[in-house]
Design an enzyme around this catalytic site. Structure first.
Site, mmCIF file in Angstrom:
data_model
loop_
_atom_site.group_PDB
_atom_site.id
_atom_site.type_symbol
_atom_site.label_atom_id
_atom_site.label_comp_id
_atom_site.label_asym_id
_atom_site.label_seq_id
_atom_site.Cartn_x
_atom_site.Cartn_y
_atom_site.Cartn_z
ATOM 1 N N GLY A 99 40.965 47.682 46.648
ATOM 2 C CA GLY A 99 39.808 47.245 45.876
ATOM 3 C C GLY A 99 38.556 47.141 46.721
ATOM 4 O O GLY A 99 38.588 47.285 47.946
ATOM 5 N N LEU A 103 31.492 42.386 50.056
ATOM 6 C CA LEU A 103 31.098 42.794 51.394
ATOM 7 C C LEU A 103 31.851 44.004 51.920
ATOM 8 O O LEU A 103 31.317 44.759 52.733
ATOM 9 C CB LEU A 103 31.302 41.627 52.376
ATOM 10 C CG LEU A 103 30.486 40.360 52.115
ATOM 11 C CD1 LEU A 103 30.836 39.297 53.138
ATOM 12 C CD2 LEU A 103 28.995 40.667 52.159
ATOM 13 N N ASP A 217 33.202 29.708 45.558
ATOM 14 C CA ASP A 217 33.484 30.952 44.833
ATOM 15 C C ASP A 217 34.843 30.895 44.135
ATOM 16 O O ASP A 217 35.558 31.893 44.078
ATOM 17 C CB ASP A 217 33.427 32.147 45.786
ATOM 18 C CG ASP A 217 33.168 33.461 45.041
ATOM 19 O OD1 ASP A 217 32.725 33.410 43.872
ATOM 20 O OD2 ASP A 217 33.398 34.538 45.620
#
Length: 469
Positions: A99, A103, A217
């Site tokens: 994936g 970043l 996050d």
């Protein structure tokens, strides 16, 4: 995440390694430069035969709960066979592209001399990043090097090759919780499954906060599922660190015990009266708190559906943003959507910033066991004022006491059997063999569970020693 993989080459040397692929990815993270992008990465374009490799390998001996597993054995074998005693990219055998994140890109790989241990390799092209994102890369590397917890990734090696930064970490074959959620009827999980995943996330956040790390996050996409079905938080580039002052106190309180119609005697959960009346017992608890209550940041980062109101205001936010996101997570796992979601990103943000309280979608069959407790917990976490939000003062210590988590034996949580839900194939191990109860209803831990409980006690004892200095 929708990723189309076109090609992937494998080569025996650092100078010839090629990570070429073209991908299209959808990213829900605000901090990303674009929502959809086409990316191409090739080591061949930038590396020469003179390129040096800088490797930092975490010492296995410092990781008390992972030092004997097959992953560290494979790392040790590779470094022992290396001419300079270090791990290099040429030692890795790439299997496939997993994936693309905010970043970097992630690959599934193995060490060339060992095919019984899978790893994830996160590759970051530093030349393609802004100064702000480079600081996020640095932050992620620093935090990964600090971690030693079963629900957080292990950093096996940090490789710096030319302008590429590569992190070798744990691979989770069961994907992420977001994908599992989308396979469920109505995109929602049963209450007991939500309780399992939420409890493990809570313990992981507790550990991060004890280190002074505010995660920022939390979302189902960043909750990966290991081979055994337990969770692993991922992606630490949006974190920030703060000072934390741990405290250790003794707390005395009265606990009401449910009655029983037994004719006297001791029950495995306590002593009950002959006539079934409720008995109050005085309980002494040692309370450990290590919460970064002084943490402060003004950066607006995260995923828009999970952003806390104080983060949107730009006036500064702290540890409370993680407990807000924790409430949003539990809501999404239970209801298949986030609580303030609107028709667009802008309307969602307006709903979060408004004075409206959380509304619960009434769905068929939702009044099952545990739903009332779950809704109460969500309401206490999704308080717009962080000063009044559950967890902002004493962190996970307060949240663990909520009745939604009644019955969980926290020191033994890593040995609980994962829930049976669609899309989750958990490999059974020794840790799952004794997670049941006897014919008297008593929880009987295995020897391995008791060892884990002792380790948990030692961890808290070390913190206590620090506090008392």
């Amino acid at each position: 995440m929708d990723i189309e993989e076109t090609q992937l080459y494998r080569s025996p040397s650092d100078t010839d390694l090629d990570f070429s692929f073209t991908s299209t990815a959808t990213d829900r993270t605000i901090a990303s430069s674009s929502a959809r992008s086409s990316l191409t990465l090739s080591f061949n374009d930038c590396l020469s035969t003179a390129t040096a490799t800088t490797t930092t390998t975490t010492a296995a001996s410092s990781l008390h709960h992972r030092k004997y597993d097959r992953h560290w054995s494979a790392i040790e074998t590779a470094t022992n066979l290396s001419t300079d005693g270090r791990l290099h990219l040429r030692h890795l055998k790439l299997l496939r592209h997993l994936g693309t994140g905010n970043l970097g890109r992630v690959f599934l790989c193995q060490l060339r001399d060992s095919n019984n241990a899978n790893f994830a390799l996160k590759v970051i092209d530093k030349d393609s990043l802004t100064k702000k994102k480079l600081s996020q890369v640095k932050m992620e590397g620093e935090i990964l090097s600090m971690l030693d917890h079963p629900f957080l990734p292990t950093l096996y090696a940090h490789l710096e090759v030319s302008h590429y930064s590569c992190l070798l970490i744990d691979y989770c074959p069961n994907g992420d919780l977001h994908s599992v959620l989308r396979k469920q009827p109505g995109n929602r999980l049963p209450v007991q499954a939500v309780k399992f995943f939420a409890a493990e996330v809570l313990v992981a956040l507790e550990y991060l906060h004890a280190l002074g790390v505010v995660y920022r996050d939390l979302k189902p996409e960043n909750i990966l599922l290991r081979e055994d079905g337990h969770i692993m938080l991922s992606d630490f580039d949006l974190c920030f660190k703060s000072d934390v002052v741990p405290t250790y106190d003794r707390r005395v309180h009265s606990k009401r015990m449910a009655g029983s119609m037994r004719k006297g005697g001791d029950h495995c959960f306590g002593t009950f009266s002959r006539r079934g009346v409720v008995v109050e017992e005085e309980v002494v608890e040692e309370e450990f708190v290590a919460e970064p209550t002084a943490a402060l940041s003004r950066s607006c980062v995260g995923t828009h559906e999970y952003l806390a109101p104080e983060l949107l205001s730009g006036k500064g936010h702290g540890n409370g943003v993680d407990w807000w996101a924790f409430g949003v997570l539990i809501y999404e796992l239970l209801y298949g959507t986030t609580p303030f979601k609107g028709g667009s990103k802008e309307s969602t943000l307006r709903n979060i910033a408004s004075s409206k309280h959380v509304n619960f979608h009434v769905m068929e069959g939702e009044d099952g066991k545990g739903m009332e407790e779950a809704r109460d917990l969500i309401e206490k976490l999704l308080v717009k004022d962080p000063r009044q939000r559950l967890g902002c003062t004493k962190g996970a210590t307060d949240i663990k006491r909520h009745r939604f988590f009644d019955g969980i034996k926290w020191p033994l949580i890593r040995n609980y059997k994962p829930p049976e839900v669609r899309g989750l194939v958990a490999k059974k191990g020794k840790s799952h063999s004794s997670s049941g109860a006897s014919d008297r209803g008593c929880f009987i831990p295995s020897e391995e569970m008791l060892v884990d409980a002792v380790e948990e006690g030692r961890w808290r004892w070390r913190w206590r020693q620090l506090v008392e200095k």
